[in-house]
Design an enzyme around this catalytic site. Structure first.
Site, PDB file in Angstrom:
ATOM      1  N   CYS A  47      -0.342  -0.239  -0.283  1.00  0.00           N
ATOM      2  CA  CYS A  47      -1.297  -1.193  -0.856  1.00  0.00           C
ATOM      3  C   CYS A  47      -0.652  -1.943  -2.022  1.00  0.00           C
ATOM      4  O   CYS A  47      -0.349  -1.341  -3.057  1.00  0.00           O
ATOM      5  CB  CYS A  47      -2.521  -0.421  -1.332  1.00  0.00           C
ATOM      6  SG  CYS A  47      -3.589  -1.309  -2.453  1.00  0.00           S
ATOM      7  N   CYS A  50      -2.314  -1.471  -5.418  1.00  0.00           N
ATOM      8  CA  CYS A  50      -2.025  -0.180  -6.050  1.00  0.00           C
ATOM      9  C   CYS A  50      -0.665  -0.210  -6.736  1.00  0.00           C
ATOM     10  O   CYS A  50      -0.510   0.289  -7.846  1.00  0.00           O
ATOM     11  CB  CYS A  50      -2.071   0.941  -5.016  1.00  0.00           C
ATOM     12  SG  CYS A  50      -3.697   1.238  -4.292  1.00  0.00           S
TER      13      CYS A  50
END
Length: 132
Positions: A47, A50
């Site tokens: 991600c 993230c």
């Protein structure tokens, strides 16, 4: 003060959350950070949000003078997370819609949250920690 970190996966979450909850009164600030798993081939999260937010969050928490506990909850790989019936998407306590999501946990409930589009913004992290 040191930052206390607990890690959980979907399968270990209930047990780790119980430990987190039992220790919560001993910390000034208790946070839950929902994150994507690391890709084994790159050692980075799958991600991009993230990847961007994690270092900022850790920097802010490690610099805090408060006694902070952080439960890192890993949502799984991309296909697991994309399932609309993912346990944390449907859990009424969390109702996750994206990762990363940083939540302030107080008095056994979520008292504030930063969603995926804002979890990397330092002033918002400061505000969440301050309970604003």
């Amino acid at each position: 003060m040191p930052l206390k970190v607990l890690d959980a996966t979907v399968s270990s979450f209930d047990a780790v959350l119980e430990k987190f909850r039992s220790e919560a009164p001993t910390h000034n600030t208790n946070l839950i950070l929902f994150l994507a798993d690391k890709d084994p081939s790159t050692s980075l999260s799958w991600c991009p949000d993230c990847v961007r937010a994690e270092p900022v969050i850790y920097k802010k928490l490690e610099a805090s003078s408060d006694n902070v506990a952080l439960l890192r909850a890993y949502v799984g790989d991309r296909p697991t997370w994309r399932n609309p019936q993912h346990p944390w998407r449907v859990d009424p306590r969390f109702k996750l819609t994206g990762v990363p999501t940083l939540m302030l946990w107080e008095d056994d409930v979520v008292k504030g949250r930063l969603e995926d589009h804002e979890a990397h913004i330092e002033r918002k992290i400061d505000g969440l920690i301050a309970g604003k």
